[in-house]
Structures are given as C-alpha cells and as structure tokens.
Design a protein around this motif. Sequence first.
Motif, PDB file in Angstrom:
ATOM      1  N   THR A 168       0.859  -1.190   0.000  1.00  0.00           N
ATOM      2  CA  THR A 168       0.000   0.000   0.000  1.00  0.00           C
ATOM      3  C   THR A 168       0.893   1.237   0.000  1.00  0.00           C
ATOM      4  OG1 THR A 168      -0.208   0.551   2.362  1.00  0.00           O
ATOM      5  CG2 THR A 168      -1.586  -1.277   1.549  1.00  0.00           C
ATOM      6  N   ARG A 169       0.290   2.396  -0.193  1.00  0.00           N
ATOM      7  CA  ARG A 169       1.041   3.646  -0.124  1.00  0.00           C
ATOM      8  C   ARG A 169       1.030   4.234   1.287  1.00  0.00           C
ATOM      9  NH1 ARG A 169      -1.078   7.683  -4.253  1.00  0.00           N
ATOM     10  NH2 ARG A 169      -3.068   6.944  -3.472  1.00  0.00           N
ATOM     11  N   TRP A 170       0.363   3.546   2.228  1.00  0.00           N
ATOM     12  CA  TRP A 170       0.316   4.007   3.606  1.00  0.00           C
ATOM     13  C   TRP A 170       1.503   3.490   4.393  1.00  0.00           C
ATOM     14  CZ3 TRP A 170      -4.991   1.757   2.811  1.00  0.00           C
ATOM     15  CH2 TRP A 170      -5.931   2.749   2.526  1.00  0.00           C
ATOM     16  N   ASN A 171       1.869   4.216   5.442  1.00  0.00           N
ATOM     17  CA  ASN A 171       2.811   3.629   6.396  1.00  0.00           C
ATOM     18  C   ASN A 171       2.008   2.707   7.321  1.00  0.00           C
ATOM     19  OD1 ASN A 171       1.848   5.111   8.719  1.00  0.00           O
ATOM     20  ND2 ASN A 171       3.198   6.831   8.209  1.00  0.00           N
ATOM     21  N   ASN A 172       2.684   1.987   8.176  1.00  0.00           N
ATOM     22  CA  ASN A 172       2.003   1.003   9.025  1.00  0.00           C
ATOM     23  C   ASN A 172       0.966   1.639   9.949  1.00  0.00           C
ATOM     24  OD1 ASN A 172       3.140  -1.549   8.227  1.00  0.00           O
ATOM     25  ND2 ASN A 172       5.067  -0.837   9.123  1.00  0.00           N
ATOM     26  N   GLU A 173       1.274   2.800  10.498  1.00  0.00           N
ATOM     27  CA  GLU A 173       0.312   3.463  11.384  1.00  0.00           C
ATOM     28  C   GLU A 173      -0.936   3.874  10.613  1.00  0.00           C
ATOM     29  OE1 GLU A 173       0.437   6.495  15.103  1.00  0.00           O
ATOM     30  OE2 GLU A 173       1.692   7.028  13.386  1.00  0.00           O
ATOM     31  N   GLU A 174      -0.756   4.412   9.415  1.00  0.00           N
ATOM     32  CA  GLU A 174      -1.901   4.788   8.589  1.00  0.00           C
ATOM     33  C   GLU A 174      -2.721   3.558   8.195  1.00  0.00           C
ATOM     34  OE1 GLU A 174       0.439   8.610   6.612  1.00  0.00           O
ATOM     35  OE2 GLU A 174       0.394   6.687   5.558  1.00  0.00           O
ATOM     36  N   LEU A 175      -2.032   2.477   7.876  1.00  0.00           N
ATOM     37  CA  LEU A 175      -2.739   1.249   7.511  1.00  0.00           C
ATOM     38  C   LEU A 175      -3.499   0.690   8.715  1.00  0.00           C
ATOM     39  CD1 LEU A 175      -3.502  -0.901   5.465  1.00  0.00           C
ATOM     40  CD2 LEU A 175      -1.332  -2.046   5.970  1.00  0.00           C
ATOM     41  N   LEU A 176      -2.898   0.732   9.890  1.00  0.00           N
ATOM     42  CA  LEU A 176      -3.616   0.286  11.089  1.00  0.00           C
ATOM     43  C   LEU A 176      -4.883   1.110  11.299  1.00  0.00           C
ATOM     44  CD1 LEU A 176      -0.598  -0.370  13.458  1.00  0.00           C
ATOM     45  CD2 LEU A 176      -2.319  -2.078  12.792  1.00  0.00           C
ATOM     46  N   PHE A 177      -4.784   2.429  11.100  1.00  0.00           N
ATOM     47  CA  PHE A 177      -6.001   3.238  11.222  1.00  0.00           C
ATOM     48  C   PHE A 177      -7.019   2.820  10.164  1.00  0.00           C
ATOM     49  CE2 PHE A 177      -8.805   6.393   9.610  1.00  0.00           C
ATOM     50  CZ  PHE A 177      -9.588   6.597  10.733  1.00  0.00           C
ATOM     51  N   HIS A 178      -6.571   2.606   8.934  1.00  0.00           N
ATOM     52  CA  HIS A 178      -7.488   2.197   7.867  1.00  0.00           C
ATOM     53  C   HIS A 178      -8.203   0.891   8.241  1.00  0.00           C
ATOM     54  CE1 HIS A 178      -9.089   1.821   3.824  1.00  0.00           C
ATOM     55  NE2 HIS A 178      -8.654   0.569   3.815  1.00  0.00           N
ATOM     56  N   MET A 179      -7.510   0.007   8.915  1.00  0.00           N
ATOM     57  CA  MET A 179      -8.116  -1.246   9.381  1.00  0.00           C
ATOM     58  C   MET A 179      -9.211  -0.956  10.408  1.00  0.00           C
ATOM     59  SD  MET A 179      -4.465  -3.266   9.500  1.00  0.00           S
ATOM     60  CE  MET A 179      -4.958  -4.601  10.571  1.00  0.00           C
ATOM     61  N   VAL A 180      -8.972  -0.007  11.290  1.00  0.00           N
ATOM     62  CA  VAL A 180      -9.986   0.417  12.270  1.00  0.00           C
ATOM     63  C   VAL A 180     -11.137   1.105  11.545  1.00  0.00           C
ATOM     64  CG1 VAL A 180     -10.434   1.942  14.243  1.00  0.00           C
ATOM     65  CG2 VAL A 180      -8.305   0.609  14.142  1.00  0.00           C
ATOM     66  N   PHE A 181     -10.805   1.894  10.543  1.00  0.00           N
ATOM     67  CA  PHE A 181     -11.815   2.639   9.790  1.00  0.00           C
ATOM     68  C   PHE A 181     -12.841   1.704   9.153  1.00  0.00           C
ATOM     69  CE2 PHE A 181     -13.117   5.096   5.935  1.00  0.00           C
ATOM     70  CZ  PHE A 181     -13.809   6.088   6.611  1.00  0.00           C
ATOM     71  N   GLY A 182     -12.422   0.512   8.773  1.00  0.00           N
ATOM     72  CA  GLY A 182     -13.370  -0.455   8.225  1.00  0.00           C
ATOM     73  C   GLY A 182     -14.525  -0.725   9.176  1.00  0.00           C
ATOM     74  N   PHE A 183     -14.250  -0.739  10.462  1.00  0.00           N
ATOM     75  CA  PHE A 183     -15.305  -0.934  11.465  1.00  0.00           C
ATOM     76  C   PHE A 183     -16.177   0.316  11.559  1.00  0.00           C
ATOM     77  CE2 PHE A 183     -12.203  -4.109  12.481  1.00  0.00           C
ATOM     78  CZ  PHE A 183     -12.943  -5.188  12.921  1.00  0.00           C
ATOM     79  N   MET A 184     -15.544   1.478  11.463  1.00  0.00           N
ATOM     80  CA  MET A 184     -16.294   2.731  11.521  1.00  0.00           C
ATOM     81  C   MET A 184     -17.237   2.859  10.329  1.00  0.00           C
ATOM     82  SD  MET A 184     -12.984   4.964  12.764  1.00  0.00           S
ATOM     83  CE  MET A 184     -13.702   6.573  12.514  1.00  0.00           C
ATOM     84  N   VAL A 185     -16.802   2.403   9.178  1.00  0.00           N
ATOM     85  CA  VAL A 185     -17.632   2.460   7.973  1.00  0.00           C
ATOM     86  C   VAL A 185     -18.920   1.666   8.171  1.00  0.00           C
ATOM     87  CG1 VAL A 185     -17.743   1.638   5.575  1.00  0.00           C
ATOM     88  CG2 VAL A 185     -15.777   2.964   6.353  1.00  0.00           C
ATOM     89  N   VAL A 186     -18.819   0.537   8.845  1.00  0.00           N
ATOM     90  CA  VAL A 186     -19.997  -0.303   9.048  1.00  0.00           C
ATOM     91  C   VAL A 186     -21.053   0.429   9.873  1.00  0.00           C
ATOM     92  CG1 VAL A 186     -20.834  -2.458  10.083  1.00  0.00           C
ATOM     93  CG2 VAL A 186     -18.795  -2.451   8.649  1.00  0.00           C
ATOM     94  N   GLN A 187     -20.619   1.292  10.780  1.00  0.00           N
ATOM     95  CA  GLN A 187     -21.591   2.075  11.547  1.00  0.00           C
ATOM     96  C   GLN A 187     -22.462   2.923  10.622  1.00  0.00           C
ATOM     97  OE1 GLN A 187     -18.622   3.899  14.245  1.00  0.00           O
ATOM     98  NE2 GLN A 187     -19.907   3.101  15.899  1.00  0.00           N
ATOM     99  N   ALA A 188     -21.893   3.407   9.521  1.00  0.00           N
ATOM    100  CA  ALA A 188     -22.668   4.178   8.547  1.00  0.00           C
ATOM    101  C   ALA A 188     -23.439   3.272   7.585  1.00  0.00           C
ATOM    102  CB  ALA A 188     -21.741   5.104   7.764  1.00  0.00           C
ATOM    103  N   LEU A 189     -22.863   2.119   7.280  1.00  0.00           N
ATOM    104  CA  LEU A 189     -23.515   1.224   6.325  1.00  0.00           C
ATOM    105  C   LEU A 189     -24.772   0.568   6.876  1.00  0.00           C
ATOM    106  CD1 LEU A 189     -20.497  -0.605   4.626  1.00  0.00           C
ATOM    107  CD2 LEU A 189     -22.004   1.159   3.640  1.00  0.00           C
ATOM    108  N   VAL A 190     -24.803   0.264   8.160  1.00  0.00           N
ATOM    109  CA  VAL A 190     -25.963  -0.436   8.735  1.00  0.00           C
ATOM    110  C   VAL A 190     -27.259   0.339   8.489  1.00  0.00           C
ATOM    111  CG1 VAL A 190     -27.030  -1.181  10.912  1.00  0.00           C
ATOM    112  CG2 VAL A 190     -24.684  -1.856  10.368  1.00  0.00           C
ATOM    113  N   PRO A 191     -27.341   1.621   8.863  1.00  0.00           N
ATOM    114  CA  PRO A 191     -28.605   2.323   8.578  1.00  0.00           C
ATOM    115  C   PRO A 191     -28.854   2.498   7.076  1.00  0.00           C
ATOM    116  CG  PRO A 191     -27.048   3.780   9.703  1.00  0.00           C
ATOM    117  CD  PRO A 191     -26.428   2.435   9.665  1.00  0.00           C
ATOM    118  N   LEU A 192     -27.780   2.619   6.302  1.00  0.00           N
ATOM    119  CA  LEU A 192     -27.946   2.747   4.851  1.00  0.00           C
ATOM    120  C   LEU A 192     -28.570   1.483   4.262  1.00  0.00           C
ATOM    121  CD1 LEU A 192     -27.383   4.551   2.353  1.00  0.00           C
ATOM    122  CD2 LEU A 192     -25.213   3.319   2.139  1.00  0.00           C
ATOM    123  N   VAL A 193     -28.086   0.324   4.669  1.00  0.00           N
ATOM    124  CA  VAL A 193     -28.652  -0.939   4.185  1.00  0.00           C
ATOM    125  C   VAL A 193     -30.111  -1.049   4.602  1.00  0.00           C
ATOM    126  CG1 VAL A 193     -28.555  -3.460   4.393  1.00  0.00           C
ATOM    127  CG2 VAL A 193     -26.444  -2.159   4.092  1.00  0.00           C
TER     128      VAL A 193
END
Length: 173
Positions: free
Chosen positions: A36-61
């Motif tokens: 990826t073009r991220w450093n490890n810290e940025e990638l770790l956040f992106h991994m956490v962000f996947g969970f945050m995205v689901v919080q928005a996707l649930v009501p959308l679905v």
Amino acid sequence: MRGERTMADYQRACRELDAYLARATPAQLKARSAGTRWNNEELLFHMVFGFMVVQALVPLVKMVSRLPRPWGRAFARTLNAATVPFDIVNFWGSRAAALVFNHRRMSRKMHATTRQLTAALEGESPASLARCMDFPGRWDPFFQPSMALADVYAYPTLHFDFHARQLSLGADG
C-alpha cells in the motif's frame, strides 16, 4: 449463529490491534506497509476505519433495502461510477485521520466502535439481518454485488484481516 461468530471476530480484531500497537516501535509504525502507499500506522487506522464504515452502512442498508430493487441497483451503479474519487478520499482520508487516531488513540476508537457494533448486532432480528442491498463492488474486494445486513456486519473483520497481511512491522511487530 453467524452473529456470535461476527462478535467473536470483533473481539479477536481488537486483541490483534492491541498486540500490533503494543509491539510496534515508532520506526516500525512510520515504515511503509507492504503493498500500500500508507505507512504502518496509517494502515492500522485504515483497518480500524473499516469498522467505523460499518456504523454508517448499517442504517444505509436498512433504508435502501426498503426501496424498490431497481433504485438500489441504480444507487450501487452510481457509487461504482464514483470509484476514482472514492479511492482518492479513502487514501487521503485515512492518511489524515491517522494523525488524529494515531497509535495512542486508535485502540480506544476500535474498542468503542466494536462495542457499538456488537450492541447493534445483538439487537437485530433474523429478518433484519437478511435484508439485502446492492453494493458498489468496485469500492472494496469484500463488497459483493448484493449483501445482506449480516454480511455487512461481518465485513470489517474480512477487511481487517486482509490489510493485516500488508503490515510490515517485522518479526517483533
């Protein structure tokens, strides 16, 4: 039951994130990740962000699944057409957000987010978990053309595990 497996996967991802953060040195966190073009810290956040995205996707679905199917398909096609801007925002957004939710704060965010997702999942009925929505498959390799709400709840650990293999924290990280 699938919900129980999903909740266990949330707990596992939290433990793994905590372990990565506890072992990684400052130099390892700033090192470029593998593939990826991220450093490890940025990638770790992106991994956490996947969970945050689901919080928005649930009501959308829940909302889109109630619309006539052609409308949901049109919505997914529109999102697919916006893949390039999405990719740009996804990259730079994760990079910038990692400055706020850095290695000192992302674990708390992950634990809070997974607690909220677990509480929401526990409150879902089987009928709700079966509600489906068409998804923009070009946005993420784990987005299927049509996903049930249960699949959306399960998505972030698939995303987390995929990206965990791209970390370059070294043998001791």
